[in-house]
Design a protein around this motif. Structure first.
Motif, PDB file in Angstrom:
ATOM      1  N   PRO A 103       0.847  -1.205   0.000  1.00  0.00           N
ATOM      2  CA  PRO A 103       0.000   0.000   0.000  1.00  0.00           C
ATOM      3  C   PRO A 103       0.876   1.247   0.000  1.00  0.00           C
ATOM      4  O   PRO A 103       2.098   1.172   0.188  1.00  0.00           O
ATOM      5  N   GLN A 104       0.282   2.398  -0.179  1.00  0.00           N
ATOM      6  CA  GLN A 104       1.046   3.635  -0.246  1.00  0.00           C
ATOM      7  C   GLN A 104       1.680   3.967   1.104  1.00  0.00           C
ATOM      8  O   GLN A 104       2.783   4.496   1.174  1.00  0.00           O
ATOM      9  N   GLN A 105       0.983   3.638   2.196  1.00  0.00           N
ATOM     10  CA  GLN A 105       1.509   3.880   3.540  1.00  0.00           C
ATOM     11  C   GLN A 105       1.887   2.552   4.184  1.00  0.00           C
ATOM     12  O   GLN A 105       1.098   1.604   4.173  1.00  0.00           O
ATOM     13  N   VAL A 106       3.094   2.483   4.739  1.00  0.00           N
ATOM     14  CA  VAL A 106       3.548   1.241   5.362  1.00  0.00           C
ATOM     15  C   VAL A 106       4.288   1.542   6.657  1.00  0.00           C
ATOM     16  O   VAL A 106       4.835   2.631   6.851  1.00  0.00           O
ATOM     17  N   GLU A 107       4.271   0.564   7.539  1.00  0.00           N
ATOM     18  CA  GLU A 107       5.161   0.572   8.696  1.00  0.00           C
ATOM     19  C   GLU A 107       6.445  -0.143   8.289  1.00  0.00           C
ATOM     20  O   GLU A 107       6.407  -1.144   7.571  1.00  0.00           O
ATOM     21  N   VAL A 108       7.575   0.372   8.734  1.00  0.00           N
ATOM     22  CA  VAL A 108       8.873  -0.178   8.351  1.00  0.00           C
ATOM     23  C   VAL A 108       9.604  -0.647   9.601  1.00  0.00           C
ATOM     24  O   VAL A 108       9.550   0.006  10.651  1.00  0.00           O
ATOM     25  N   VAL A 185       6.117   6.422   4.757  1.00  0.00           N
ATOM     26  CA  VAL A 185       6.440   5.670   5.970  1.00  0.00           C
ATOM     27  C   VAL A 185       5.592   6.185   7.127  1.00  0.00           C
ATOM     28  O   VAL A 185       5.719   7.340   7.539  1.00  0.00           O
ATOM     29  N   LYS A 186       4.723   5.313   7.651  1.00  0.00           N
ATOM     30  CA  LYS A 186       3.887   5.693   8.790  1.00  0.00           C
ATOM     31  C   LYS A 186       4.718   5.767  10.067  1.00  0.00           C
ATOM     32  O   LYS A 186       4.555   6.675  10.872  1.00  0.00           O
ATOM     33  N   ALA A 187       5.597   4.795  10.252  1.00  0.00           N
ATOM     34  CA  ALA A 187       6.453   4.755  11.439  1.00  0.00           C
ATOM     35  C   ALA A 187       7.570   3.759  11.193  1.00  0.00           C
ATOM     36  O   ALA A 187       7.438   2.833  10.387  1.00  0.00           O
ATOM     37  N   VAL A 188       8.685   3.971  11.893  1.00  0.00           N
ATOM     38  CA  VAL A 188       9.828   3.072  11.812  1.00  0.00           C
ATOM     39  C   VAL A 188       9.978   2.372  13.168  1.00  0.00           C
ATOM     40  O   VAL A 188      10.040   3.035  14.210  1.00  0.00           O
ATOM     41  N   PHE A 189      10.042   1.056  13.147  1.00  0.00           N
ATOM     42  CA  PHE A 189      10.236   0.264  14.361  1.00  0.00           C
ATOM     43  C   PHE A 189      11.640  -0.348  14.324  1.00  0.00           C
ATOM     44  O   PHE A 189      12.022  -0.971  13.328  1.00  0.00           O
ATOM     45  N   LEU A 190      12.407  -0.145  15.384  1.00  0.00           N
ATOM     46  CA  LEU A 190      13.791  -0.609  15.418  1.00  0.00           C
ATOM     47  C   LEU A 190      14.060  -1.421  16.677  1.00  0.00           C
ATOM     48  O   LEU A 190      13.395  -1.218  17.706  1.00  0.00           O
ATOM     49  N   ASP A 191      15.038  -2.320  16.608  1.00  0.00           N
ATOM     50  CA  ASP A 191      15.377  -3.078  17.804  1.00  0.00           C
ATOM     51  C   ASP A 191      16.349  -2.278  18.677  1.00  0.00           C
ATOM     52  O   ASP A 191      16.827  -1.201  18.299  1.00  0.00           O
TER      53      ASP A 191
END
Length: 239
Positions: A103-108, A185-191
């Motif tokens: 989709p056009q908007q994704v969580e990364v 990019v809706k939001a970036v999730f990182l460890d």
């Protein structure tokens, strides 16, 4: 007279294997000597099989009756491939079709993966060295970047880590990839490996909303976290 197998709605294991092997053979040049006992397809079949089984090349060759000898495969992998070029081609293949279904908007999401190495200390060239974990300081290390849509992962990039690489240098490359793709990019999730001041500065510079675990360094942050979760706190990082 042979019967033609009717097509069905399922993807069969041999079809997927052939598709992946052919894709690699078309995109990654591998030239072997005329007298070589194996060809490029043999090597790619071992690679694809090892990835699918989540095992090593050595283990797959040892267990499979028709696989070439592990030493032959490993020799060609170590001498015939330019790893930087291979990484670029691989990431291009990963992004080639997946962008059409997102989709056009994704969580990364981005993760750093450290796989312990317990072999000979003289054989650690090209490995990634870090603080001691699980009884070793040498690791097969790589970073992944993928889009998450309805709890499904769509890999956008994989990057091999070597000594000298840092979490911030990896994140800078991944954020550059995101900037080049036609995605919002809706939001970036990182460890937690990305929890340092340089990574936070990069995320703010790219204006991405982000979520990552906090590493409990020092008494101040430990005290703050011990007092509950559903609140906002302000914390200055010194390193």
């Amino acid at each position: 007279m042979s019967k033609t197998q009717q097509a069905d709605d399922e993807i069969h294991e041999d079809q997927l294997l052939n598709f992946l092997v052919n894709a690699l053979d078309e995109e990654v040049a591998l030239t072997l000597a005329e007298n070589a006992e194996i060809d490029a397809e043999d090597i790619y079949e071992v690679l694809v099989g090892a990835c699918a089984d989540g095992t090593s090349v050595s283990t797959l060759c040892e267990k499979s009756e028709d696989a070439p000898h592990e030493n032959s495969v490993l020799y060609h992998l170590r001498t015939k491939f330019d790893l930087e070029t291979l990484e670029q081609v691989g990431n291009a293949l990963l992004q080639k079709d997946v962008l059409d279904v997102l989709p056009q908007q994704v969580e990364v999401v981005s993760d750093l993966h450290l796989r312990p190495y317990y072999g000979d200390e003289d054989g650690t060239d090209g490995l990634y060295h870090s603080q001691a974990k699980r009884g070793t300081t040498a690791f097969h290390a790589y970073a992944t970047l993928y889009a998450r849509v309805k709890n499904k992962r769509y890999t956008l990039a994989v990057r091999r880590l070597e000594d000298g690489d840092t979490a911030s240098s990896v994140l800078a490359e991944f954020l550059g990839i995101l900037d080049s793709l036609d995605l919002e990019v809706k939001a970036v999730f990182l460890d937690r490996e990305f929890y340092d001041s340089k990574c936070l500065t990069l995320l703010q510079a790219h204006n991405h909303a982000y979520v990552m675990p906090i590493v409990r360094w020092g008494q101040t942050i430990k005290q703050e976290l011990s007092e509950g979760w559903s609140r906002v706190i302000q914390h200055d990082m010194t390193a």
